[in-house]
Design a protein around this motif. Structure first.
Motif, short mmCIF file in Angstrom:
data_model
loop_
_atom_site.label_atom_id
_atom_site.label_comp_id
_atom_site.label_asym_id
_atom_site.label_seq_id
_atom_site.Cartn_x
_atom_site.Cartn_y
_atom_site.Cartn_z
N ALA B 174 -10.64 7.40 -0.52
CA ALA B 174 -9.58 6.40 -0.66
C ALA B 174 -10.20 5.02 -0.77
CB ALA B 174 -8.65 6.46 0.55
N SER B 175 -9.66 4.19 -1.64
CA SER B 175 -10.19 2.82 -1.75
C SER B 175 -9.59 1.95 -0.65
CB SER B 175 -9.86 2.23 -3.12
OG SER B 175 -8.48 1.87 -3.16
N GLU B 176 -10.23 0.84 -0.37
CA GLU B 176 -9.70 -0.07 0.66
C GLU B 176 -8.35 -0.61 0.25
OE1 GLU B 176 -12.32 -3.08 2.10
OE2 GLU B 176 -13.93 -1.65 2.50
N ALA B 177 -8.19 -0.88 -1.04
CA ALA B 177 -6.91 -1.41 -1.51
C ALA B 177 -5.80 -0.37 -1.32
CB ALA B 177 -7.01 -1.80 -2.98
N GLU B 178 -6.12 0.90 -1.54
CA GLU B 178 -5.12 1.96 -1.35
C GLU B 178 -4.71 2.09 0.12
OE1 GLU B 178 -6.11 5.09 -4.97
OE2 GLU B 178 -7.32 5.17 -3.14
N ILE B 179 -5.71 2.03 0.99
CA ILE B 179 -5.39 2.13 2.42
C ILE B 179 -4.54 0.93 2.83
CG2 ILE B 179 -6.36 2.14 4.76
CD1 ILE B 179 -8.83 3.59 3.52
N ALA B 180 -4.92 -0.26 2.36
CA ALA B 180 -4.16 -1.46 2.71
C ALA B 180 -2.72 -1.37 2.20
CB ALA B 180 -4.86 -2.70 2.16
N ALA B 181 -2.54 -0.73 1.05
CA ALA B 181 -1.19 -0.64 0.47
C ALA B 181 -0.26 0.21 1.33
CB ALA B 181 -1.28 -0.05 -0.94
N TRP B 182 -0.80 1.17 2.03
CA TRP B 182 0.05 2.09 2.79
C TRP B 182 -0.02 1.89 4.30
CZ3 TRP B 182 -0.18 7.74 0.36
CH2 TRP B 182 0.53 7.72 -0.85
N ASN B 183 -1.08 1.28 4.78
CA ASN B 183 -1.28 1.20 6.23
C ASN B 183 -0.61 -0.05 6.80
OD1 ASN B 183 -2.16 1.36 8.83
ND2 ASN B 183 -4.28 0.77 8.38
N HIS B 184 0.63 0.10 7.26
CA HIS B 184 1.35 -1.06 7.80
C HIS B 184 1.78 -0.84 9.25
CE1 HIS B 184 1.52 -2.98 3.93
NE2 HIS B 184 1.98 -1.88 3.39
#
Lengths: 435, 356
Positions: B174-184
């Protein structure tokens, strides 16, 4: 059959039905679909015999539909009343609500996919599987993204498990309230899941030694979340993509859901899209505000995950009254326990004065429902039916009074008390509590 | 009336007089998807009843604020008295900015930004109007304009290098941007809180716009929607009132849940600052903060303690007496006296009617 004969035959059938049903129709709460009940007994309408035998039926003479006319088959039109139902006053909006499994019409241990109860918090997510991803991140060596196709390449397992909402029977804490097993106990279903071990998927990412908890999250409009302790995750959880052999239904989490055997249904995240690995619980809304059990002292239990040993007689029950009068009577029901297998079910016909062991029939799987029967000769006197399950850890299903003595009436969840059905002389059956 | 509104009103009159309002160019199927935003409050179709908002059958041609038995805002009733009828133009104007078109409407909805979505929605609603002046296009022609882009299936990677991770080498990193997009998600220790801030007064504005229609002006809850405030000291009562102030153990849960799932039907619409603000306002409604100027931020978030935090404890069902009985359950003569019915569901009469 000519039109006249057909009309006559239908009229006869209707008279028989009406005779059997008149007494309970006035209760207004009973099943619709008179045709579905069928003739109560094969009583000849005339001296020569029954029209259904003496007259030819359409289906004996006319050809039916060919193959392919029903590419995805559905039940007979005479079973149209066997459906999930909801209780409108229970919630503010059907988009965040619950529908109930028609337990009184089912037999065996498997719940058909189309009538498995539903609980959504933001409606049914209609997910394109090609646009669905499962992400694992947090305290792992390699954060990963899986497609459904990736997931199907792990070793698969097939397991039959019950899924029970922690609030099943929650409306009955203060006393008998809903007149039907569909509503008192219908927040449960039992299907065979095909899926892959959560443990295998976690190991693929590599769990760090400090990891103790998971946060699991759905991809629906409520983004439902729960914290799950690592011990359970590594024990027997699955990520499932099939139920009863076919793809999960959208209302059950298509294309993938979590299976958390024996634990409350809210944790079985549907439309699963994210697993975060961490070192403490997240204290989400569904494990603080909800799914905590308020006790009489004003304090509350939390993390009450396991479903207790429980059983209920599904027939006779208020929606499945006794229509045939005295003589042979099949008492049938379901029993289950989050602790494992059910080892015994006792049935009482006199409100708990005396008990006799019922016969468990069909497969006995761990954390799956068990089907039980007691076949009796009914003398036509009122029955006060109860069932009591005992699981393989020797947990005995308690009475409602025993539960209320400890928990009061405001804990909402985990009501596994013994249910009583009162069968009157005319066969009408009612949800009651007894002395 | 503002100059802008006058212009619109005149245009409406003109359109009504000419009797040839522009035809809608929307797609019914797409419109049904857009309607998901509305259906928390509005029903349409056979048997539709008024909910938080009025039912929307035969909407086209209806005078604004005219459904009997629905409690409209004064502003909406006035709108109808001015002569506003719902048609393509008026609905489009209303739906793009509800609070501009009907100043004082109680519809808590920010509006639909995309004209295409409005067209599609109106095409859908038009199918429930006998006098609908809409002319929906078929979905065949609108496939290209579908809002959800078709996702290409990953092309089969034959004989590609296997990744090195794990046992089965399945999935990809998983890319950092992908994790940031979902991890709230937000935890009680504050992990996951974004940078941001909002005051009680700012929160009140957010609350009135997005929350009050279901949860009530003071968090008292409308109908069966959750009560958010009050109830302190009621947990041992016959009818406890479990609210954020009386029951919830962690403030992080409020922030997390609002950003995750609220407002109902418009999840994720609020900015981080708006979530801080509305969280601050909920603290104020529950008397946990009393200063209207109070500002909640990621910096002071962990200083807030919830009143009921100490009153949760681990599952101890195994200690209950009914599970401690080691003896075999009784089989014969287990209760004295004849059986008597003490409670009956029939008396309550709350079971749903089950006729099909």
């Amino acid at each position: 059959m000519n039109e006249k004969a057909k009309a006559k035959s239908m009229a006869n059938a209707q008279i028989q039905l009406n005779a059997g049903r008149r007494s309970f129709l006035k209760n207004s709460v009973l099943v619709g679909g008179a045709a579905a009940i069928g003739a109560i007994s094969a009583t000849p309408a005339s001296a020569s015999g029954e029209d259904v035998i003496l007259q030819k039926q359409d289906w004996r003479t006319d050809l039916g539909d060919g193959v392919g006319t029903r590419p995805y088959g559905t039940p007979s039109s005479h079973e149209a009343h066997v459906i999930r139902r909801n209780v409108e006053w229970l919630t503010a909006d059907p988009v965040s609500s619950v529908s109930f499994t028609p337990l009184h019409e089912l037999d065996g241990i498997i719940t058909p996919n189309g009538v498995c109860f539903e609980r959504h918090h933001g409606g049914i997510a209609e997910i394109d599987p090609a646009a669905h991803r499962l992400m694992i991140h947090g305290l792992v060596d390699t954060p990963l993204v899986f497609t459904l196709e990736d997931l199907k390449r792990f070793p698969r397992e097939n397991r039959v498990h019950f899924l029970e909402c922690a609030a099943n029977s929650g409306m009955e804490w203060r006393g008998a309230q809903l007149n039907g097993v569909q509503f008192t106990h219908g927040m449960i279903h039992n299907v065979m899941y095909t899926g892959v071990k959560l443990r295998d998927v976690l190991n693929e990412a590599g769990i760090k030694p400090t990891a103790k908890w998971l946060l699991v999250e759905g991809g629906d409009a409520s983004a439902m979340t729960r914290s799950i302790p690592m011990e359970k995750a590594l024990d027997d959880c699955l990520i499932a993509f099939k139920m009863n052999g076919e793809a999960l239904r959208p209302e059950q989490g298509y294309p993938m859901r979590l299976v958390v055997p024996g634990w409350e249904g809210n944790m079985w995240i549907k439309w699963l899209r994210r697993i975060e690995v961490g070192d403490m619980p997240w204290q989400q809304r569904e494990e603080t505000s909800k799914y905590t059990d308020l006790m009489p002292d004003g304090r509350a239990r939390r993390f009450t995950w396991q479903m207790d040993v429980k059983s209920v007689i599904t027939s006779p029950s208020p929606q499945a009254p006794v229509l045939h009068g005295k003589g042979r009577l099949v008492i049938s029901g379901l029993a289950w326990s989050g602790a494992g297998k059910v080892s015994r079910v006792d049935v009482s016909i006199d409100g708990g004065r005396n008990w006799q062991p019922a016969r468990i029939d069909g497969p006995s799987f761990t954390r799956s429902v068990h089907r039980f029967y007691l076949d009796i000769d009914w003398n036509g006197e009122p029955l006060y039916l109860q069932s009591r399950a005992i699981d393989e850890e020797n947990n005995v299903q308690p009475t409602k009074d025993a539960l209320r003595a400890v928990r009061g009436v405001n804990s909402i969840y985990h009501n596994n008390g013994i249910q009583t059905w009162y069968v009157a002389k005319d066969g009408v059956t009612e949800n009651v509590e007894v002395s | 009336m503002s100059k802008f509104l006058k212009t619109i009103a005149l245009a409406l009159v003109a359109a009504t007089l000419s009797g040839s309002a522009a035809l809608a160019n929307g797609d019914v199927d797409q419109g049904e998807k857009v309607f998901k935003k509305c259906k928390a409050c509005h029903a349409v179709g056979e048997g539709a009843k008024n909910k938080i908002g009025p039912q929307l059958n035969d909407l086209f041609g209806r005078v604004a604020g005219s459904i009997d038995g629905f409690k409209y805002s004064k502003a909406m009733i006035a709108k109808g008295e001015e002569g506003t009828q719902w048609d393509q133009e008026s609905l489009a104007a209303f739906l793009s900015k509800p609070k501009s078109f009907v100043k004082g409407t109680k519809m808590s909805f920010a509006g639909i930004k995309k004209q295409k979505d409005i067209d599609n929605l109106l095409a859908y609603l038009g199918t429930f109007s006998a006098t609908g002046d809409t002319e929906p296009t078929t979905s065949e022609t609108s496939d290209q304009t579908a809002t959800t882009e078709p996702v290409e299936k990953a092309a089969p990677l034959k004989n590609a290098e296997l990744p090195t991770h794990g046992t089965y080498h399945l999935g990809r990193m998983a890319s950092e941007a992908e994790i940031a997009a979902w991890n709230h998600d937000v935890r009680p220790d504050g992990e996951g809180l974004p940078d941001g801030r909002g005051t009680v007064l700012q929160g009140e504005e957010v609350y009135v716009e997005y929350c009050a229609s279901c949860h009530g002006d003071f968090g008292e809850g409308a109908g069966r929607w959750p009560v958010l405030a009050g109830g302190q000291g009621s947990l041992q009562n016959e009818r406890p009132v479990k609210t954020i102030g009386s029951y919830w153990p962690y403030l992080s849960t409020v922030y997390d849940y609002v950003q995750r799932a609220m407002p109902f039907g418009q999840a994720t619409v609020l900015s981080d600052d708006e979530v801080y603000a509305v969280t601050a306002y909920l603290l104020y409604l529950n008397d946990i903060v009393t200063d209207e100027e109070f500002e909640l931020s990621n910096e002071n978030f962990n200083s807030i303690e919830m009143p009921n935090a100490a009153n949760f404890y681990a599952d101890d069902r195994a200690n209950e007496p009914q599970y401690n009985a080691s003896a075999e359950p009784c089989m014969v003569d287990c209760k004295a006296g004849p059986v008597e019915i003490t409670k009956r569901a029939q008396v309550l009469d709350v079971t749903p009617d089950q006729s099909n």
